[in-house]
Design an enzyme around this catalytic site. Structure first.
Site, PDB file in Angstrom:
ATOM      1  N   HIS A  63       1.257  -1.555  -0.187  1.00  0.00           N
ATOM      2  CA  HIS A  63       0.042   0.140  -0.426  1.00  0.00           C
ATOM      3  C   HIS A  63       0.817   1.492   0.047  1.00  0.00           C
ATOM      4  CE1 HIS A  63      -2.367  -2.990   1.773  1.00  0.00           C
ATOM      5  NE2 HIS A  63      -3.324  -2.636   1.169  1.00  0.00           N
ATOM      6  N   GLY A  88      -6.925  11.000   3.004  1.00  0.00           N
ATOM      7  CA  GLY A  88      -7.958  11.802   2.600  1.00  0.00           C
ATOM      8  C   GLY A  88      -8.749  11.228   1.378  1.00  0.00           C
ATOM      9  N   ASP A 100      -2.403  11.329  14.440  1.00  0.00           N
ATOM     10  CA  ASP A 100      -2.997  10.670  13.652  1.00  0.00           C
ATOM     11  C   ASP A 100      -3.557  10.996  12.930  1.00  0.00           C
ATOM     12  OD1 ASP A 100      -4.193   7.756  13.140  1.00  0.00           O
ATOM     13  OD2 ASP A 100      -5.744   8.755  14.220  1.00  0.00           O
TER      14      ASP A 100
END
Length: 582
Positions: A217, A398, A552
């Site tokens: 990822h 996002g 975070d």
């Protein structure tokens, strides 16, 4: 870098539609992903795989005769939602039960487990096997924490072959677990990958250096080294993997299936040069090479890198490996001709809007306005959230938040126009958010909004106490569902202080706008403080030290949202006061 897209938020959906259109002989599109286009015998176990998009040929490219029966295809680098997994599994099921099989990532575990619970509640037998082949992501003593990378292929093939052979559900799961136990992978990267619309890659590697132990990822590697020669890279990969053999395997005389996997930008010619040395090293060690694979099997968009998987099948797994396969991106042997599956015609049921009084409909209009503000705030900060997430994670936060908030707003507008009360409007928004966003954050925001919706009700104007109770229920739900606690560097670190402060302020007699503003300040401080924490959950955990100094992303986005909502509530309160004085 990626160059072609329309709206980045629509990329995964448009990619899935194009993939299905291009491979109609093998797959057909269903809600949430794809299933086989060919008929599956009644009573055969359905093997349903899945994960985030951006890894082609995983996961849709591995659906077809002899391999998976269906694939749930999530957003970019984000797990499919529970709704997607359930829809694909229900479409693939033929009476023999369902095996869910996927890489071991927090969001996937949350959503696949939720889908499994729903399938079982509907009377469909279901089992799960997670793939944990990446030796760089956790120690051998904590193998259950390892993530799944290119070794997905060997586990998927074992499970699907067992299903084709007529194994029952429990035996299919056993074969898949055995294959997972006998699979090990390790990878490197020379450049990061760039998500559609992003201005920069998720991570960078200095010129002349490579990241060691990366994830699919875009997670950064656990170390760096100078870029070696092709032979030196092959030596590194083989030595790391031979240093950790599966239980009961001795290299000399053992069968091994090597899978040299390109991660997106390496040319096949480069991989062949590397494989030449891999084969030499394995043969010198006395291993019996069987059916070597060199190519792209699990990519990471345009990442320049490679991983090596060594699969050590026993006699049973070796027999299953010979099962013919015909999938869009993977073929072995010759499958028997099969009839086309007759696609079921389904009509989406429209659930009636429960009755609501005028006060609740007015409250629903306010909730809709809040969701508008929320979606706008996420749009403004989506790139920033992706950048923060890429420091030690996968950079999809996002995009996921944007997809979720937009979907929630669309569902809310439809419910508002249909005359819904506050509970119904927010509940539909919650379901849309979790479905479209996918991933961990999508699931958790669905939990937060659904719990808050129940507290609002469809009758009367919601009180400040009801809102506080709903937020508290949402916080409890997130902790129960996601298993994170305070200090784990997650959304929980901002959500719990927000909820506690909101409840205390409401109990002290503060109005909802005042209490919310105070709670938002607490959430903002708590989110900023996560920069000093080491992650103990999720994809950032293997790169804990890299996350120091960065908040975070889930906690940060939560704080941004609560601040934007606080401003809206204050504006509405001031406007109402002016109307009252007029």
């Amino acid at each position: 870098m990626t160059r072609l897209w329309n709206d980045p938020a629509d990329f995964a959906d448009e990619m899935a539609a194009g993939f299905a259109a291009a491979n109609a002989r093998s797959v057909r599109r269903v809600s949430g992903g794809v299933v086989r286009a060919t008929a599956t015998p009644e009573g055969q176990v359905a093997v349903v795989i899945g994960g985030g998009s951006g890894h082609y040929p995983a996961f849709g490219g591995l659906v077809g005769q002899g391999l998976a029966h269906g694939a749930a295809m999530g957003n970019l680098f984000a797990s499919p939602s529970a709704q997607q997994v359930h829809a694909v599994a229900a479409a693939a099921h033929r009476g023999g039960g369902v095996l869910l099989c996927y890489g071991n990532y927090a969001g996937d575990v949350l959503n696949f487990d939720a889908a499994q619970e729903r399938l079982r509640a509907e009377g469909i037998a279901c089992e799960t096997v997670v793939v944990t082949d990446d030796i760089s992501s956790a120690s051998a003593e904590e193998r259950e924490k390892r993530r799944g990378i290119a070794g997905d292929l060997t586990v998927f093939r074992a499970a699907a072959a067992a299903a084709e052979a007529g194994y029952g559900l429990a035996e299919v799961a056993r074969a898949a677990r055995l294959a997972n136990d006998r699979t090990r992978s390790f990878g490197v990267a020379f450049t990061g990958c760039t998500l559609p619309g992003a201005e920069a890659p998720l991570f960078t590697v200095p010129e002349g250096r490579m990241a060691i132990g990366l994830g699919i990822h875009g997670e950064p590697g656990i170390g760096e080294a100078d870029v070696p020669s092709a032979d030196a890279l092959a030596d590194l990969l083989v030595e790391r993997l031979l240093a950790e053999l599966p239980d009961g395997v001795a290299v000399r005389g053992a069968r091994v299936v090597p899978v040299l996997n390109g991660l997106g930008s390496l040319k096949y010619e480069e991989l062949f040069v590397v494989y030449r040395r891999v084969a030499e090293r394995l043969e010198a060690a006395g291993a019996l090479i069987t059916d070597p694979h060199v190519g792209e099997y699990c990519t990471s968009f345009d990442m320049a890198g490679a991983s090596l998987t060594l699969y050590w099948p026993d006699d049973e797994l070796a027999r299953l490996w010979e099962t013919p396969v015909d999938a869009p991106a993977y073929r072995r042997g010759a499958v028997a001709p099969a009839e086309r599956e007759a696609a079921a015609v389904t009509t989406a049921a429209t659930e009636a809007i429960p009755e609501a009084d005028e006060a609740s409909r007015n409250a629903a209009a306010t909730v809709h306005k809040v969701l508008e503000v929320l979606a706008a705030e996420i749009d403004t900060h989506a790139d920033e959230l992706g950048r923060i997430d890429a420091v030690a994670g996968d950079g999809d936060h996002g995009i996921g938040m944007r997809r979720g908030s937009r979907a929630a707003l669309t569902a809310a507008a439809q419910a508002r126009d249909a005359g819904a009360g506050a509970r119904t409007l927010l509940a539909r928004a919650a379901d849309a958010w979790s479905d479209k966003a996918g991933g961990t954050s999508g699931a958790l925001w669905g939990v937060i909004l659904a719990n808050l919706a129940e507290a609002l009700g469809d009758q009367g104007k919601p009180t400040a106490a009801a809102v506080a109770e709903g937020v508290a229920a949402g916080a409890e739900g997130v902790i129960a569902y996601g298993k994170a606690q305070l200090g784990d560097k997650t959304l929980v670190d901002a959500l719990v202080p927000f909820s506690d402060t909101l409840t205390a302020a409401v109990l002290a007699g503060r109005s909802l706008p005042e209490a919310w503003a105070t709670a938002s300040e607490a959430a903002t401080r708590a989110a900023a403080a996560t920069a000093d924490l080491l992650p103990r959950m999720g994809r950032a955990r293997p790169h804990a030290e890299k996350a120091l100094g960065t908040p975070d992303p889930g906690a940060h986005s939560f704080a941004l949202i609560t601040a934007a909502v606080a401003a809206t509530l204050a504006e509405d309160a001031a406007a109402q006061q002016e109307r009252d004085l007029a």
